[in-house]
Design an enzyme around this catalytic site. Structure first.
Site, PDB file in Angstrom:
ATOM      1  N   ASP A  29       0.005 -34.544  -4.951  1.00 40.50           N
ATOM      2  CA  ASP A  29      -0.092 -35.745  -5.758  1.00 40.50           C
ATOM      3  C   ASP A  29      -1.594 -36.039  -5.913  1.00 40.50           C
ATOM      4  O   ASP A  29      -2.438 -35.366  -5.313  1.00 40.50           O
ATOM      5  CB  ASP A  29       0.668 -36.910  -5.096  1.00 40.50           C
ATOM      6  CG  ASP A  29       1.009 -37.995  -6.094  1.00 40.50           C
ATOM      7  OD1 ASP A  29       1.989 -38.727  -5.881  1.00 40.50           O
ATOM      8  OD2 ASP A  29       0.305 -38.097  -7.127  1.00 40.50           O
TER       9      ASP A  29
HETATM   10  C1  GLC Z   1       0.209 -40.672  -9.217  1.00 39.89           C
HETATM   11  C2  GLC Z   1       1.679 -40.617  -8.884  1.00 39.89           C
HETATM   12  C3  GLC Z   1       2.356 -39.373  -9.386  1.00 39.89           C
HETATM   13  C4  GLC Z   1       1.727 -38.962 -10.702  1.00 39.89           C
HETATM   14  C5  GLC Z   1       0.300 -38.507 -10.390  1.00 39.89           C
HETATM   15  C6  GLC Z   1      -0.470 -38.107 -11.657  1.00 39.89           C
HETATM   16  O1  GLC Z   1      -0.515 -41.165  -8.115  1.00 39.89           O
HETATM   17  O2  GLC Z   1       2.037 -40.791  -7.518  1.00 39.89           O
HETATM   18  O3  GLC Z   1       3.751 -39.673  -9.515  1.00 39.89           O
HETATM   19  O4  GLC Z   1       2.458 -37.902 -11.288  1.00 39.89           O
HETATM   20  O5  GLC Z   1      -0.423 -39.503  -9.688  1.00 39.89           O
HETATM   21  O6  GLC Z   1      -0.721 -39.232 -12.441  1.00 39.89           O
END
Ligand code: GLC
Length: 732
Positions: free
Chosen positions: A262
């Site tokens: 993430d």
């Molecule tokens: C965010 C979210 C994730 C998302 C990623 C990219 O923090 O937790 O669900 O896909 O970053 O934006």
């Protein structure tokens, strides 16, 4: 498409720096910061960075083609970059939030809608979406419950697989598809207190039985990527969790796709106080089998050093790079680095009638009629003079928090839609209040638009004056879209105070109120629902939200959603979900010494699976095909359902079981099947739902995944409160 051998040759032709670059995703901010928009972001020291594998959340076919061009000019081996994005519940045509989609109990419709999303995104140059989010969510305080399909593991597995199939189709080298990412692996929704990113401390049994099945359903459906979660499970951060990523995901489940972190979740192992620094974070991540690091430079800065000093085996890097090359190959990028980016085609299919029609159908099938006293809905001549009052009469931001691309600039408000349909004079409108009052604890500057103390009293008075003059008031109220989504945990789950004040002042002068509720989570709605004649929960319904609401309010379509998550009576009742363990003091045995709060009833305000229709249904003749089940057999539950009302409608027939005695305590009910059937007025249909021993598997006292012999109760009804059951014995 390259052969495996050709990919191997490509891998072997790469330097270590090239390889590490294939494991690095950069943020759009980096690229935009250069002002070049050429896909050539800068390093922190300002030097142009050439060596990375992907960027996220940049959009537009022409723009992405240009970025790819510039990127390839700087890439010696001509390995195209990946364009990934948070295309969570829609691209340009936005669907209802996933929590609402779960209420549709219609995975087939959701699959179709997601294939529409993929078609729009693919034509606009996208390669990968960071969806579906399949985290089990049992706590409405958690802001990201809006992104889940709810509190039931079985339902979540069906939607996880349907969403993956919708996005990916049969073959990722085909147009109209995008690679999907099942997230957040794992158990992100178990955050204590509903506080986002918070500690998850659950038993191995609950992890396996309740949380992991929805991820596995996505893997079994062929998902191309898995995203690790921010949280720890039992103290171990998912991004560095070898047991989770290697033993379970890769070895047990056979997942050979790409694992991406993430945003910064490799780096945040430092905050978890598990990695002492970025070098440690890089080691933990690569050893756990993480392929792409999202938006932080642990790999970029430290992998080479770890390899050179012999701490990390180059084999781990080669395996990860090979998986990234295979993903690019599967997407056809080596044949065409633009893939299916086609500005003309994008213009044609984005927002096309078919996709809008599907989005409206899903919005109606996801909406849940929670109350309808005196059949006040649907509205008609009998409703007399009608006024629409509340901030959601004139609000166009109906996508909810997680719609990265379209903040709904181009969606009509309910007032605009109603005036377009019925003319300017048919109804009266009053905003009544803004979405938030200054007493609401939001000091964020951009929320100032949504508050206005100076005109607060005037708005209220105007609305009350209007309410006195009409026969029926439709109150359009709800959460601010800002109140749910990432980092939006809440300690209170009531509607904004200023809107509760508005409701009460309207109720004081007109008791004939229909509430249309806009929300991203189950909310504490009892005080309002007790007074209103009807409550229709439309969630955040996306691009076609107001068209769907108009259709439902005036009976063109009936809402047919059934709750995918329980609505608590109050925040103190949380956790409250239908498939709870009986405990040794079930309330049924002893009220005084029952497992309950003494100051509120035990039942939620609205239970899982609940929802009304514009008609009524009668269930009868519930039978089981047998009272015993053998290892290779199956049992079919049959029930007759009659539409005893005067309009054709959907009914969602639900089958629950209870494993009466097992080696470990099992829930009082578990959803194991459902059928959403269309029944004409006055018609009676027979509905069959079949169970096999596989449906009854549990993690037993030894953590073996087995079906234990013994008695099983079977319930068939309209929601999880069904009482009547039949018994069969599984013989083993
Ligand atoms: C965010 C979210 C994730 C998302 C990623 C990219 O923090 O937790 O669900 O896909 O970053 O934006």
């Amino acid at each position: 498409m390259k052969t495996k051998q050709e990919l191997l040759e490509l891998l072997n032709s790469l330097s270590l720096e090239d390889k590490i670059g294939q494991l690095q995703q950069v943020s759009p901010v980096t690229i935009e910061a250069t002002g070049l928009e050429t896909g050539v972001p800068t390093q922190n020291n300002g030097e142009i960075k050439k060596n990375f594998t992907s960027v996220l959340n940049l959009f537009g076919a022409e723009k992405l083609m240009k970025i790819q061009d510039e990127y390839l000019k700087n890439n010696e081996h001509k390995i195209p970059m990946l364009f990934m994005a948070d295309i969570i519940h829609g691209y340009r045509t936005i669907m209802p939030i996933p929590l609402a989609q779960g209420c549709s109990f219609n995975p087939a419709l959701v699959e179709k809608c997601n294939s529409n999303v993929a078609a729009e995104a693919s034509a606009d140059g996208m390669h990968v979406t960071f969806a579906p989010m399949v985290d089990l969510a049992r706590d409405p305080r958690w802001g990201r419950i809006l992104e889940s399909t709810g509190e039931d593991t079985y339902l979540n597995t069906l939607f996880s697989a349907a969403m993956v199939r919708g996005f990916q189709g049969e073959d990722l080298s085909k147009d109209g598809t995008i690679a999907a990412t099942v997230k957040h692996f794992a158990a992100y929704g178990g955050a204590e207190g509903g506080r986002d990113y918070n500690t998850v401390d659950i038993s191995e049994r609950s992890l396996r039985q309740d949380y992991l099945p929805s991820y596995k359903a996505g893997v079994d459906a062929g998902v191309a990527l898995i995203m690790t979660s921010f949280n720890v499970i039992g103290g171990v951060p998912s991004t560095g969790n070898k047991k989770l990523l290697r033993d379970i995901l890769r070895d047990e489940w056979g997942f050979n796709g790409t694992i991406i972190t993430d945003w910064g979740s490799a780096n945040t192992m430092i905050s978890h106080s598990v990695a002492a620094n970025q070098k440690e974070a890089a080691r933990l991540s690569i050893e756990a089998g993480v392929d792409i690091e999202m938006c932080t430079p642990c790999y970029d800065r430290h992998l080479k050093e770890l390899i050179d000093e012999g701490t990390v085996d180059i084999k781990l890097v080669d395996e990860s790079v090979m998986r990234v090359l295979e993903l690019k190959n599967k997407l056809g990028l080596f044949d065409n680095p633009y893939r299916f980016a086609n500005p003309e085609k994008a213009k044609q299919i984005i927002g096309c009638d078919e996709f809008l029609a599907d989005a409206k159908e899903l919005a109606c099938q996801s909406s849940v009629l929670l109350k309808n006293e005196d059949n006040i809905l649907p509205l008609s001549e009998k409703s007399g003079k009608i006024a629409f009052i509340g901030p959601y009469t004139c609000e166009k931001r109906l996508n909810g928090a997680w719609s990265v691309l379209d903040k709904n600039e181009n969606s009509p408000t309910l007032e605009q839609t109603l005036k377009k349909r019925f003319g300017d004079k048919a109804f009266k409108f009053a905003e009544g209040s803004k979405l938030l009052g200054v007493e609401q604890y939001y000091q964020a500057e951009f929320l100032k638009y949504d508050m206005c103390e100076d005109t607060r009293e005037a708005k209220m008075k105007e609305a009350v004056k209007l309410a006195k003059k009409v026969d029926t008031v439709v109150m359009c109220i709800g959460e601010h879209y800002f109140e749910s989504g990432e980092a939006r945990g809440k300690a209170h789950i009531t509607l904004p105070d200023v809107q509760i004040e508005l409701f009460n002042r309207i109720y004081a002068v007109n008791k004939n109120i229909v509430v249309v509720l806009f929300n991203g989570r189950p909310v504490e709605i009892k005080n309002i629902a007790d007074k209103a004649k009807a409550v229709l929960d439309v969630w955040f319904g996306g691009t076609m939200a107001t068209e769907a609401i108009a259709d439902m309010l005036f009976g063109i379509t009936a809402p047919s959603g059934r709750l995918s998550a329980s609505f608590p009576l109050c925040v103190g009742q949380i956790p409250v979900y239908y498939n709870y363990l009986p405990t040794d003091h079930p309330v049924e045995n002893s009220f005084e010494f029952g497992s309950r709060h003494i100051d509120i009833p035990s039942e939620p305000c609205y239970p899982f699976g609940y929802g009304l229709s514009y008609t009524t249904f009668e269930y009868s003749d519930f039978t089981l095909s047998s009272d015993t089940l053998t290892k290779d057999g199956s049992i079919t539950a049959t029930v007759k359902v009659k539409n005893t009302g005067n309009r054709d409608s959907f009914e969602t027939v639900q089958l629950y079981i209870r494993d009466r005695f097992a080696s470990v305590s099992r829930p009082v009910k578990e959803l194991k099947g459902f059928k959403k059937v269309w029944i004409k007025a006055g018609e009676e249909v027979s509905v069959d739902i079949t169970l096999t021993p596989d449906d009854l598997r549990i993690y037993d006292i030894n953590m073996d995944y087995v079906t234990e012999p013994g008695d099983f109760y079977v319930f068939v009804g309209k929601d999880s409160t069904v009482k009547e059951y039949k018994v069969f014995k599984y013989l083993g």
